[in-house]
Design an enzyme around this catalytic site. Structure first.
Site, PDB file in Angstrom:
ATOM      1  N   SER A 155       0.836  -1.218   0.000  1.00 26.40           N
ATOM      2  CA  SER A 155       0.000   0.000   0.000  1.00 26.40           C
ATOM      3  C   SER A 155       0.869   1.266   0.000  1.00 26.40           C
ATOM      4  O   SER A 155       0.523   2.254  -0.653  1.00 26.40           O
ATOM      5  CB  SER A 155      -0.995   0.002   1.172  1.00 26.40           C
ATOM      6  OG  SER A 155      -0.347   0.180   2.400  1.00 26.40           O
TER       7      SER A 155
ATOM      8  N   MET B 251      10.389  -6.890   4.123  1.00 26.59           N
ATOM      9  CA  MET B 251      10.598  -7.531   5.423  1.00 26.59           C
ATOM     10  C   MET B 251      11.795  -8.490   5.382  1.00 26.59           C
ATOM     11  O   MET B 251      11.728  -9.618   5.858  1.00 26.59           O
ATOM     12  CB  MET B 251       9.325  -8.260   5.860  1.00 26.59           C
ATOM     13  CG  MET B 251       8.102  -7.361   5.878  1.00 26.59           C
ATOM     14  SD  MET B 251       8.332  -5.838   6.820  1.00 26.59           S
ATOM     15  CE  MET B 251       7.902  -6.434   8.450  1.00 26.59           C
TER      16      MET B 251
ATOM     17  N   LEU C 203      18.741  -6.259   4.748  1.00 22.44           N
ATOM     18  CA  LEU C 203      19.814  -6.160   3.765  1.00 22.44           C
ATOM     19  C   LEU C 203      21.155  -6.198   4.498  1.00 22.44           C
ATOM     20  O   LEU C 203      21.276  -5.686   5.615  1.00 22.44           O
ATOM     21  CB  LEU C 203      19.658  -4.865   2.979  1.00 22.44           C
ATOM     22  CG  LEU C 203      18.407  -4.841   2.089  1.00 22.44           C
ATOM     23  CD1 LEU C 203      17.958  -3.419   1.815  1.00 22.44           C
ATOM     24  CD2 LEU C 203      18.660  -5.608   0.789  1.00 22.44           C
TER      25      LEU C 203
ATOM     26  N   ASN D 121      13.687   4.103   4.195  1.00 27.61           N
ATOM     27  CA  ASN D 121      12.758   3.082   4.694  1.00 27.61           C
ATOM     28  C   ASN D 121      11.634   3.747   5.473  1.00 27.61           C
ATOM     29  O   ASN D 121      11.839   4.786   6.102  1.00 27.61           O
ATOM     30  CB  ASN D 121      13.528   2.139   5.646  1.00 27.61           C
ATOM     31  CG  ASN D 121      12.639   1.073   6.270  1.00 27.61           C
ATOM     32  OD1 ASN D 121      11.851   0.422   5.570  1.00 27.61           O
ATOM     33  ND2 ASN D 121      12.738   0.905   7.580  1.00 27.61           N
TER      34      ASN D 121
ATOM     35  N   HIS E   1       9.037   3.049   8.622  1.00 23.81           N
ATOM     36  CA  HIS E   1       8.908   2.161   9.783  1.00 23.81           C
ATOM     37  C   HIS E   1       7.714   2.614  10.624  1.00 23.81           C
ATOM     38  O   HIS E   1       7.547   3.809  10.875  1.00 23.81           O
ATOM     39  CB  HIS E   1      10.190   2.214  10.616  1.00 23.81           C
ATOM     40  CG  HIS E   1      10.148   1.265  11.777  1.00 23.81           C
ATOM     41  ND1 HIS E   1      10.285  -0.103  11.617  1.00 23.81           N
ATOM     42  CD2 HIS E   1       9.929   1.476  13.100  1.00 23.81           C
ATOM     43  CE1 HIS E   1      10.168  -0.686  12.798  1.00 23.81           C
ATOM     44  NE2 HIS E   1       9.955   0.240  13.711  1.00 23.81           N
TER      45      HIS E   1
ATOM     46  N   GLU F   4       1.333   6.877   7.380  1.00 22.97           N
ATOM     47  CA  GLU F   4       2.441   6.432   6.514  1.00 22.97           C
ATOM     48  C   GLU F   4       2.206   6.870   5.070  1.00 22.97           C
ATOM     49  O   GLU F   4       3.127   7.304   4.376  1.00 22.97           O
ATOM     50  CB  GLU F   4       2.566   4.903   6.552  1.00 22.97           C
ATOM     51  CG  GLU F   4       3.054   4.350   7.873  1.00 22.97           C
ATOM     52  CD  GLU F   4       3.247   2.832   7.825  1.00 22.97           C
ATOM     53  OE1 GLU F   4       3.769   2.318   6.830  1.00 22.97           O
ATOM     54  OE2 GLU F   4       2.873   2.165   8.811  1.00 22.97           O
TER      55      GLU F   4
HETATM   56  C1  GAR Z   1       3.919  -0.815   6.748  1.00 28.49           C
HETATM   57  O1  GAR Z   1       3.201  -0.541   7.919  1.00 28.49           O
HETATM   58  C2  GAR Z   1       5.390  -0.530   6.962  1.00 28.49           C
HETATM   59  O2  GAR Z   1       5.642   0.580   7.767  1.00 28.49           O
HETATM   60  C3  GAR Z   1       5.831  -1.794   7.638  1.00 28.49           C
HETATM   61  O3  GAR Z   1       5.162  -2.824   6.948  1.00 28.49           O
HETATM   62  C4  GAR Z   1       3.919  -2.310   6.466  1.00 28.49           C
HETATM   63  C5  GAR Z   1       3.852  -2.611   4.997  1.00 28.49           C
HETATM   64  O4  GAR Z   1       2.588  -2.280   4.474  1.00 28.49           O
HETATM   65  N1  GAR Z   1       7.252  -1.945   7.586  1.00 28.49           N
HETATM   66  C6  GAR Z   1       7.984  -2.492   8.549  1.00 28.49           C
HETATM   67  O5  GAR Z   1       7.497  -2.942   9.566  1.00 28.49           O
HETATM   68  C7  GAR Z   1       9.458  -2.516   8.281  1.00 28.49           C
HETATM   69  N2  GAR Z   1      10.181  -2.776   9.486  1.00 28.49           N
HETATM   70  P1  GAR Z   1       2.400  -2.066   2.920  1.00 28.49           P
HETATM   71  O6  GAR Z   1       3.008  -3.310   2.234  1.00 28.49           O
HETATM   72  O7  GAR Z   1       0.917  -2.016   2.730  1.00 28.49           O
HETATM   73  O8  GAR Z   1       3.098  -0.814   2.514  1.00 28.49           O
END
Ligand code: GAR
Length: 197
Positions: free
Chosen positions: A16, A93, A96, A110, A112, A177
């Protein structure tokens, strides 16, 4: 000739945030162009959206390589062949390696789901509720070798509510986000914000 920064988005799932970046970059005045999406998972939902938006996609799965160094090297080779300026991790996820992070330092950012430096790592929403903090939120930061620790580009605060559950909080943070990431990428792509230790 365009001076837009060639940007690749890394995903592992839903995508998303990737969608919001692609939508923002469709504006003629946006300083980044999304030229590709790379996933470590073949079945990442976000890949379909990227394909429909006519953005090239690639899957680089650690399962196809001997070790992390070889996987990272394959990603780097592909990025170089695509002439990439910037990388956005958006729900990628997979960690690297140090060599990759150093090679792309200053060019890789990134998102977070917490107000870093609080709650690095996973399960951030439940941990925020358990901590009884008054605020939670999200952060976009430059990626460095240490996980979730690089210089911060921007944050949005999402206040906790008395009846919060992990699911309710996650929904509100995700909306934040989606506002934060397109803004943060624009800051970096336009040169308003640069990497500094
Ligand atoms: C998001 O909330 C992002 O911040 C988190 O995974 C989700 C991905 O959602 N990322 C982490 O936790 C990284 N450590 P999305 O695939 O719908 O963008």
């Amino acid at each position: 000739m365009s001076d837009k920064k060639n940007t690749v988005i890394f995903i592992s799932g839903r995508g998303s945030n990737m969608q919001k970046l692609i939508e923002a970059a469709s504006d003629a005045n946006y300083p980044a162009k999304i030229i590709g999406v790379i996933s470590n998972k073949r079945d990442a939902q976000g890949l379909e959206f990227a394909k429909k938006a006519d953005i090239k996609t690639a899957v680089i799965s650690p399962k196809d390589y001997k070790n992390k160094a070889d996987t990272d090297a394959a990603i780097s080779s592909l990025l170089e062949s695509w002439d990439v300026d910037l990388i956005c991790l958006a729900g990628y996820m997979r960690l690297l390696g140090a060599e990759f992070c150093q090679k792309w330092q200053g060019k890789i950012i990134n998102i977070h789901p917490s107000l870093l430096p609080q709650f690095k790592g996973l399960n951030t929403h439940q941990r925020a509720i358990d901590s009884q903090a008054s605020d939670h939120g999200c952060t976009v930061h430059f990626v460095t070798v240490d996980m979730d620790s690089g210089p911060i580009i921007g944050q949005i605060i999402v206040p906790l509510q008395n009846d919060d559950t992990k699911e309710k909080l996650e929904k509100r943070v995700l909306i934040a986000e989606h506002n934060l990431y397109p803004w943060a990428l624009a800051q970096v792509a336009s040169g308003e914000v640069n990497f500094s230790d």
